[in-house]
Design an enzyme around this catalytic site. Structure first.
Site, short mmCIF file in Angstrom:
data_model
loop_
_atom_site.label_atom_id
_atom_site.label_comp_id
_atom_site.label_asym_id
_atom_site.label_seq_id
_atom_site.Cartn_x
_atom_site.Cartn_y
_atom_site.Cartn_z
N GLY A 79 -134.74 29.20 -3.11
CA GLY A 79 -136.11 29.55 -2.79
C GLY A 79 -137.14 29.43 -3.89
N ARG A 81 -134.92 22.98 -3.11
CA ARG A 81 -136.20 22.34 -3.39
C ARG A 81 -136.43 22.09 -4.88
NH1 ARG A 81 -140.63 22.82 0.03
NH2 ARG A 81 -139.63 24.59 1.02
N CYS A 106 -149.09 7.76 16.73
CA CYS A 106 -150.11 8.17 17.69
C CYS A 106 -150.19 9.68 17.84
CB CYS A 106 -149.84 7.52 19.04
SG CYS A 106 -149.71 5.75 18.86
#
Ligand SMILES: *Cc1c(COP(=O)(O)O)cnc(C)c1O
Length: 421
Positions: free
Chosen positions: A239, A278, A346
């Site tokens: 974290g 991360r 799109c």
């Protein structure tokens, strides 16, 4: 710090010019730096020096086997959250006794896979799951090592979609109920309680929520030990956040995080596990994309790239910020103009940045998304029948494609048409 720097006016990944890689593999693609991955792993490893510890890389952040192997060879264990991740870690050569298994919904099949192949521990998230692990262990005639993931009810002060440590989140068991749950675990003959697990969220930029959670874990350790449980291992989750915008204040460093762990938990004599994802992979990776069109709109200009939300979903999903830099270094003092930077999919959500100041860019120019190494390639999809983009690993002056771009035939031929058509 990472190893993506301009040299002689061209962005490099370690010693390789990114434009060379783009020529070789086409755009868009992900690129990872071995030196940065290893540097980040070692920062955590060194931050816990002096305590018995294992850094288990949370492989959901970036799970290519070449990345896993790079880290495993340096000594890392793995935190996996599915049977697929478990098998992938094993395929990359990670021994079972260095793999921890997290996640709220482990199936009996996944548990069987891990118990058969070897596992360091399951981080159990509920009592029904505990029962299933016990049953599968008994069926296989083995003992399953477990910790219980406790939910400390701490506000991680991060994005709502990645906060996991509040009582309203689906993760873990309420810490107040831990004594009951541990007593139950101790009564199940297929289980061996080895410790406590906690993980409060992702992209935390302040140590205080961690400190609060870990202090609660310290108290719980003493309480459970007094009740006769052999708490010898503390899994503290991952974290720790990374700086996404270079201009912003820097989050705490691994060394500060390590010092806080020793301060709050060091006196207990437990083995420490951490599960950073991360911070190891995030700034070790870029996504490189090409400008297709520069389009002038009503009062705003758009840079339309060949990369899209299906390749890097973080801006659409978490409103995430990524620095986007030209691969050719802009001349000093060149005038910048605001652009909306978008992909071809799109969806209006296929917008990477709004009114971002960029130097002049033309069709064919390359741009790099910084901090894209974690939760980038792994969250990609083939939405709009866009092939999953290649991954490339750089090591010094070498690079290798570590996942090829599939051909359209490969993608299309995955469908099967029923007989009646
Ligand atoms: C996602 C996750 C991690 C890694 O989180 P990062 O923010 O990438 O460090 C670690 N442990 C568990 C249980 C997770 O779910």
């Amino acid at each position: 710090m990472d190893h993506f720097l301009y040299r002689d006016g061209a962005l490099h990944a370690e010693d390789v010019p990114i434009a060379h890689i783009a020529e070789a593999v086409g755009t868009p693609f992900y690129i990872y730096s071995t030196a940065t991955l290893l540097r980040h792993y070692r920062l955590f490893d060194e931050a816990l020096a002096g305590t018995d510890h294992l850094v288990c890389y949370a492989m959901k952040a970036a799970s290519n086997q070449a990345i896993l192997k790079t880290l495993a060879q340096a000594g890392a264990g793995m935190d996996v959250v599915s049977g697929g991740e478990y098998l992938r870690a094993k395929a990359a050569g990670v021994p079972g006794d260095k793999i921890v298994f997290s996640g709220v919904g482990k199936t009996a099949e996944e548990i069987r896979t891990a118990l058969t192949g070897g596992i360091r521990q399951f981080n159990v998230e509920s009592e029904p799951e505990m029962e299933v692990i016990n049953a599968v262990a008994l069926e296989l005639g083995v003992i399953a090592p477990i910790t219980v993931r406790v939910n400390p009810d701490v506000d991680a002060k991060t994005h709502a979609k990645i906060a996991t440590g509040k009582s309203e989140n689906k993760f873990g068991i309420p810490i107040a109920r831990a004594p009951q749950v541990y007593a139950h675990a101790a009564s199940l003959p297929g289980l061996k309680v080895v410790g406590i697990d906690v993980h409060i969220g992702s992209q935390l930029t302040d140590l205080e929520p961690f400190r609060l959670a870990y202090s609660k874990v310290a108290e719980l350790t003493e309480q459970l030990r007094a009740q006769g449980h052999d708490i010898r291992r503390l899994d503290l989750g991952g974290g720790l956040g990374i700086p996404y915008a270079r201009s912003n204040e820097a989050p705490p460093l691994p060394v500060e995080y390590g010092a806080m762990i020793k301060e709050t938990l060091g006196h207990l004599g437990c083995e420490i596990e951490i599960e950073p994802g991360r911070l190891i992979a995030g700034n070790a990776g870029l996504m490189v994309s090409k400008v297709i069109y520069v389009k002038s709109g009503e009062g705003r200009d758009f840079l339309i790239l060949d990369g899209a939300m299906n390749d890097l979903i973080r801006p659409a999903m978490y409103d995430a910020y990524h620095d986007i830099v030209p691969v050719i270094e802009p001349a000093p003092g060149v005038e910048q103009r605001p652009y909306d930077i978008v992909g071809p999919v799109c969806e209006t959500g296929d917008t990477f940045a709004k009114q971002r100041n960029m130097p002049p860019l033309r069709p064919g120019d390359l741009v790099a998304f910084r901090s894209a190494g974690a939760y980038g390639a792994v969250m990609a999809s083939e939405y709009n029948t866009r092939p999953l983009i290649p991954e490339v690993l750089v090591n010094g002056d070498q690079f290798a494609v570590i996942r090829e771009r599939p051909t359209f035939d490969e993608i299309i031929n995955r469908d099967t048409i029923p007989e009646w058509l």
